[in-house]
Motif scaffolding. Sequence first.
Motif, PDB file in Angstrom:
ATOM      1  N   ASP A 284       9.682  -9.414  29.042  1.00 20.87           N
ATOM      2  CA  ASP A 284       9.114  -8.305  29.820  1.00 20.87           C
ATOM      3  C   ASP A 284       9.202  -7.039  28.972  1.00 20.87           C
ATOM      4  O   ASP A 284       9.938  -6.087  29.281  1.00 20.87           O
ATOM      5  CB  ASP A 284       9.883  -8.142  31.131  1.00 20.87           C
ATOM      6  N   HIS A 285       8.445  -7.029  27.893  1.00 18.50           N
ATOM      7  CA  HIS A 285       8.535  -5.938  26.916  1.00 18.50           C
ATOM      8  C   HIS A 285       8.253  -4.575  27.535  1.00 18.50           C
ATOM      9  O   HIS A 285       8.962  -3.596  27.253  1.00 18.50           O
ATOM     10  CB  HIS A 285       7.561  -6.189  25.759  1.00 18.50           C
ATOM     11  N   GLU A 286       7.235  -4.474  28.380  1.00 16.96           N
ATOM     12  CA  GLU A 286       6.855  -3.170  28.929  1.00 16.96           C
ATOM     13  C   GLU A 286       7.976  -2.556  29.754  1.00 16.96           C
ATOM     14  O   GLU A 286       8.221  -1.355  29.703  1.00 16.96           O
ATOM     15  CB  GLU A 286       5.567  -3.285  29.749  1.00 16.96           C
ATOM     16  N   SER A 287       8.660  -3.392  30.531  1.00 14.06           N
ATOM     17  CA  SER A 287       9.778  -2.898  31.325  1.00 14.06           C
ATOM     18  C   SER A 287      10.913  -2.415  30.433  1.00 14.06           C
ATOM     19  O   SER A 287      11.512  -1.356  30.668  1.00 14.06           O
ATOM     20  CB  SER A 287      10.278  -3.996  32.267  1.00 14.06           C
ATOM     21  N   VAL A 288      11.212  -3.197  29.403  1.00 17.90           N
ATOM     22  CA  VAL A 288      12.266  -2.821  28.455  1.00 17.90           C
ATOM     23  C   VAL A 288      11.891  -1.525  27.748  1.00 17.90           C
ATOM     24  O   VAL A 288      12.712  -0.602  27.612  1.00 17.90           O
ATOM     25  CB  VAL A 288      12.494  -3.961  27.435  1.00 17.90           C
ATOM     26  N   ARG A 289      10.655  -1.440  27.290  1.00 18.92           N
ATOM     27  CA  ARG A 289      10.196  -0.233  26.582  1.00 18.92           C
ATOM     28  C   ARG A 289      10.328   1.002  27.479  1.00 18.92           C
ATOM     29  O   ARG A 289      10.784   2.064  27.038  1.00 18.92           O
ATOM     30  CB  ARG A 289       8.743  -0.412  26.149  1.00 18.92           C
ATOM     31  N   GLU A 290       9.960   0.851  28.733  1.00 21.32           N
ATOM     32  CA  GLU A 290      10.030   1.980  29.665  1.00 21.32           C
ATOM     33  C   GLU A 290      11.472   2.440  29.875  1.00 21.32           C
ATOM     34  O   GLU A 290      11.757   3.642  29.905  1.00 21.32           O
ATOM     35  CB  GLU A 290       9.397   1.586  31.000  1.00 21.32           C
ATOM     36  N   ARG A 291      12.394   1.484  30.013  1.00 27.06           N
ATOM     37  CA  ARG A 291      13.804   1.835  30.202  1.00 27.06           C
ATOM     38  C   ARG A 291      14.370   2.527  28.966  1.00 27.06           C
ATOM     39  O   ARG A 291      15.139   3.487  29.077  1.00 27.06           O
ATOM     40  CB  ARG A 291      14.617   0.575  30.516  1.00 27.06           C
ATOM     41  N   PHE A 292      14.001   2.051  27.793  1.00 22.70           N
ATOM     42  CA  PHE A 292      14.449   2.690  26.557  1.00 22.70           C
ATOM     43  C   PHE A 292      13.918   4.123  26.481  1.00 22.70           C
ATOM     44  O   PHE A 292      14.641   5.049  26.096  1.00 22.70           O
ATOM     45  CB  PHE A 292      13.964   1.903  25.336  1.00 22.70           C
ATOM     46  N   GLN A 293      12.651   4.283  26.839  1.00 20.28           N
ATOM     47  CA  GLN A 293      12.023   5.606  26.787  1.00 20.28           C
ATOM     48  C   GLN A 293      12.708   6.569  27.752  1.00 20.28           C
ATOM     49  O   GLN A 293      12.964   7.733  27.418  1.00 20.28           O
ATOM     50  CB  GLN A 293      10.540   5.486  27.132  1.00 20.28           C
ATOM     51  N   GLN A 294      13.028   6.100  28.951  1.00 17.49           N
ATOM     52  CA  GLN A 294      13.711   6.941  29.933  1.00 17.49           C
ATOM     53  C   GLN A 294      15.076   7.385  29.423  1.00 17.49           C
ATOM     54  O   GLN A 294      15.499   8.522  29.645  1.00 17.49           O
ATOM     55  CB  GLN A 294      13.869   6.185  31.253  1.00 17.49           C
ATOM     56  N   ALA A 295      15.759   6.496  28.711  1.00 18.72           N
ATOM     57  CA  ALA A 295      17.105   6.806  28.226  1.00 18.72           C
ATOM     58  C   ALA A 295      17.090   7.750  27.030  1.00 18.72           C
ATOM     59  O   ALA A 295      17.963   8.615  26.906  1.00 18.72           O
ATOM     60  CB  ALA A 295      17.831   5.508  27.849  1.00 18.72           C
ATOM     61  N   GLY A 296      16.104   7.577  26.151  1.00 21.09           N
ATOM     62  CA  GLY A 296      16.116   8.336  24.903  1.00 21.09           C
ATOM     63  C   GLY A 296      15.027   9.365  24.745  1.00 21.09           C
ATOM     64  O   GLY A 296      14.955  10.040  23.711  1.00 21.09           O
ATOM     65  N   SER A 297      14.151   9.469  25.734  1.00 21.03           N
ATOM     66  CA  SER A 297      13.061  10.434  25.701  1.00 21.03           C
ATOM     67  C   SER A 297      12.216  10.259  24.431  1.00 21.03           C
ATOM     68  O   SER A 297      11.978   9.147  23.994  1.00 21.03           O
ATOM     69  CB  SER A 297      13.635  11.853  25.798  1.00 21.03           C
ATOM     70  N   ASN A 298      11.784  11.366  23.833  1.00 15.88           N
ATOM     71  CA  ASN A 298      10.866  11.289  22.694  1.00 15.88           C
ATOM     72  C   ASN A 298      11.533  10.857  21.397  1.00 15.88           C
ATOM     73  O   ASN A 298      10.841  10.704  20.381  1.00 15.88           O
ATOM     74  CB  ASN A 298      10.186  12.653  22.490  1.00 15.88           C
ATOM     75  N   TYR A 299      12.845  10.683  21.421  1.00 14.08           N
ATOM     76  CA  TYR A 299      13.545  10.258  20.201  1.00 14.08           C
ATOM     77  C   TYR A 299      13.582   8.742  20.043  1.00 14.08           C
ATOM     78  O   TYR A 299      14.004   8.239  19.010  1.00 14.08           O
ATOM     79  CB  TYR A 299      14.969  10.830  20.187  1.00 14.08           C
ATOM     80  N   VAL A 300      13.141   8.026  21.068  1.00 14.58           N
ATOM     81  CA  VAL A 300      13.135   6.564  21.000  1.00 14.58           C
ATOM     82  C   VAL A 300      11.693   6.070  20.929  1.00 14.58           C
ATOM     83  O   VAL A 300      10.839   6.462  21.734  1.00 14.58           O
ATOM     84  CB  VAL A 300      13.850   5.947  22.218  1.00 14.58           C
TER      85      VAL A 300
END
Length: 325
Positions: A101-117
Amino acid sequence: MNYPIVAAILIGFCIFTIFDQSSSLSEVSKVRRLLRSIDGEQIEIMTNPKQVNNEISSRTYVVTTTYYPDVNDIRFHLALEMCKLAKLYEMHLIIVDDSPDHESVRERFQQAGSNYVHTYQQDKSNYSGKGGALRQAIQQATTLIQENYTGKGNGLTNSVICFTEPEKVDLMNHMSAIAKPILDGATDVVIPTRDDQDFKESYPIEQYHSESFGNMHFNLLAKQFEGFQREGATELDWLFGPFAFKARLASGWLKYDGTSWDAQIIPYVRGVREENWKIMSVTVNFQHPRVMKEQEEGYSAWTKKRLLQLNLLFDLLGEKELSPR
């Protein structure tokens, strides 16, 4: 390769020791986070943030690879913590992910790290296996460096790429110390080396012994080469995993087609041996997540994995790259 002999040596070497459990983390700067493991038990994750050094952080790009069949896996939550630290340090973190479930994982990473991830789905047609994911992450890092760099000279000459596994959260707190010698021009490659006491206390005891043994073996083999005889290069922590390099040397990794742990190590061995790269170790007071020690210590499935890793690297690294010539 005589695997029974290797196994016998390793078993003999892996004698359990009793050691002090006292923590070396500063009470002043300690950060505690409560996560939940798969079984619902509360797990305390501690990191020890350092002062942000923007001059170094802005030129240091961290790369890692991920795969999570289940986002309840504690390793996924550790990766989220790494994303939060990337944001804290204003340091770009490039992730190549192969989760179902790449999209879900990507979204969670983005929420945690903002524009730095920056999270990318693994392109298996061009980058296969663990080694391929690493190469894709390095390639993406070089692109970001060239897009973001605003200083004098060439961005790839004045930036650092560092690989680490996503569960090694605390390494983000030491990233400036790892990158600084490269940015200062003192070396081309840095291999972070675990402080032995922290290594012994925070890792599964079997892993401490197996990796200590492997490091001794590879250091003995490497000393025949001039580049590994330099000050700071004689006692490398080969099996820690993380490494950092001047970004303009990225082609050393991009042209190596290994698909496993060898893809991390062999490119810098060849660079030192054939292209006169300078390499050195930087000792870090790295604290491995306690939950990892609790999950892996005392279980034969994990000791088997360590032995398989050693056997692979004894062949691909020891026999093929570091054996006497």
